[in-house]
Design a protein around this motif. Sequence first.
Motif, PDB file in Angstrom:
ATOM      1  N   ASP A 100       0.833  -1.209   0.000  1.00 50.79           N
ATOM      2  CA  ASP A 100       0.000   0.000   0.000  1.00 50.79           C
ATOM      3  C   ASP A 100       0.866   1.257   0.000  1.00 50.79           C
ATOM      4  N   GLN A 103       2.239   1.806  -3.458  1.00 57.14           N
ATOM      5  CA  GLN A 103       1.172   2.331  -4.312  1.00 57.14           C
ATOM      6  C   GLN A 103       0.889   3.793  -3.976  1.00 57.14           C
ATOM      7  N   MET A 104       0.916   4.133  -2.700  1.00 58.02           N
ATOM      8  CA  MET A 104       0.702   5.512  -2.271  1.00 58.02           C
ATOM      9  C   MET A 104       1.752   6.434  -2.877  1.00 58.02           C
ATOM     10  N   VAL A 105       3.017   6.026  -2.821  1.00 54.47           N
ATOM     11  CA  VAL A 105       4.107   6.837  -3.385  1.00 54.47           C
ATOM     12  C   VAL A 105       3.928   7.004  -4.888  1.00 54.47           C
ATOM     13  N   ARG A 106       3.599   5.889  -5.566  1.00 52.00           N
ATOM     14  CA  ARG A 106       3.436   5.948  -7.023  1.00 52.00           C
ATOM     15  C   ARG A 106       2.293   6.865  -7.421  1.00 52.00           C
ATOM     16  N   GLN A 107       1.147   6.705  -6.756  1.00 51.59           N
ATOM     17  CA  GLN A 107      -0.016   7.516  -7.112  1.00 51.59           C
ATOM     18  C   GLN A 107       0.197   8.993  -6.764  1.00 51.59           C
ATOM     19  N   THR A 108       0.908   9.248  -5.668  1.00 47.32           N
ATOM     20  CA  THR A 108       1.212  10.635  -5.301  1.00 47.32           C
ATOM     21  C   THR A 108       2.117  11.277  -6.349  1.00 47.32           C
ATOM     22  N   ARG A 109       3.131  10.529  -6.786  1.00 52.11           N
ATOM     23  CA  ARG A 109       4.043  11.047  -7.813  1.00 52.11           C
ATOM     24  C   ARG A 109       3.306  11.262  -9.138  1.00 52.11           C
ATOM     25  N   GLU A 110       2.380  10.356  -9.460  1.00 54.19           N
ATOM     26  CA  GLU A 110       1.603  10.514 -10.690  1.00 54.19           C
ATOM     27  C   GLU A 110       0.757  11.781 -10.627  1.00 54.19           C
ATOM     28  N   ALA A 111       0.150  12.034  -9.459  1.00 54.36           N
ATOM     29  CA  ALA A 111      -0.682  13.241  -9.293  1.00 54.36           C
ATOM     30  C   ALA A 111       0.148  14.505  -9.450  1.00 54.36           C
ATOM     31  N   ALA A 112       1.445  14.408  -9.113  1.00 52.87           N
ATOM     32  CA  ALA A 112       2.345  15.565  -9.229  1.00 52.87           C
ATOM     33  C   ALA A 112       3.002  15.643 -10.602  1.00 52.87           C
ATOM     34  N   TYR A 115       5.702  10.610 -13.554  1.00 51.96           N
ATOM     35  CA  TYR A 115       5.289   9.280 -13.981  1.00 51.96           C
ATOM     36  C   TYR A 115       6.511   8.402 -14.212  1.00 51.96           C
TER      37      TYR A 115
END
Length: 323
Positions: A100, A103-112, A115
């Motif tokens: 989790d 996934q949190m780090v990946r999704q946070t980076r994607e939002a910023a 990618y």
Amino acid sequence: MRRKVAPYGIIDPTSLPGPNMLIDEELTLKKLETFLAFMRSGNLGRAAAELSTSAVSVHRAIHSLESALRCPLFKHEGRQLIPLESAYVLEKKARQLIQDAEQMVRQTREAAGFYAERFRLGALYSLTVKTVPKLVMGLKLRRSELNIELTLGSNVDLLQRLKNHELEAILVSLDESVADPACEQLPLFSDDIFLAVPTDSPFAEQQEVDLADLADSTFITLTQGFATHRDGARVFQQAGFEPKVAMQVNDIFTLLSMVSSGVGFALLPGRIAAVYENRVKLIALQARYRLQQHIGVVFLKAREREPNLLALLAECRMYSREN
């Protein structure tokens, strides 16, 4: 959190963890990763080798976890640590927690806009003739899963997009327009400025040209913000005249098309010589007018350790050595 101790060593019930207790600061993801490595290997030495650390550090992390959780995870049998039921419960939950967290780090980076599977590269139009294809091919060989998005524009526009985190790196002319303390630069090559004329022009047969002889001629230029527009203005200033500009365009290929059609002359970098080579000729300027563009990659210092950017920089260094 220090427990209150009643007389005779009895723990005060008011000090026990409540439903809203904050997580102990000693309980960290790093220690959980160390714990999981030990559970996989069943051995302090193998877990240490997997984590590139020492067996003492692994043992210390496990002991610290027990302290943070306030319960034992293992029993000692000689020099061995034997997992208790609590260790298996923690293993299952910790594995899910680490997944989790990733996934949190990946999704946070994607939002910023960071990618991992996408690389957004900016470049000058003129660099798509040779430089961009070569670098993109090399980058794809290094990171085949990468989806590379190319944005074309001027020095000024590309730098603004870079600083807004809309691009990971830009290939531009290294001049004062991209000098920014938040950015790093890596030079690639230098390029001379030439006079571009139609192949049927009287100047097409000359080895070099005195730009002052063209004071009454019509020219086509790029719009402001492009490095070639600024460099052209400097060359005209050296020649001592203000050019008669028939039109300004937003990309170098439209400009070449106008030159080939006889609309006017232009000052252009040598890297575009292969475009319209049967219809446009590049003539060297006399030494007193000669000016070079220094091409390189610009990126934000804050992102210099990103794997995709490091792969591009490696390709850029190879390209620089070859050119």
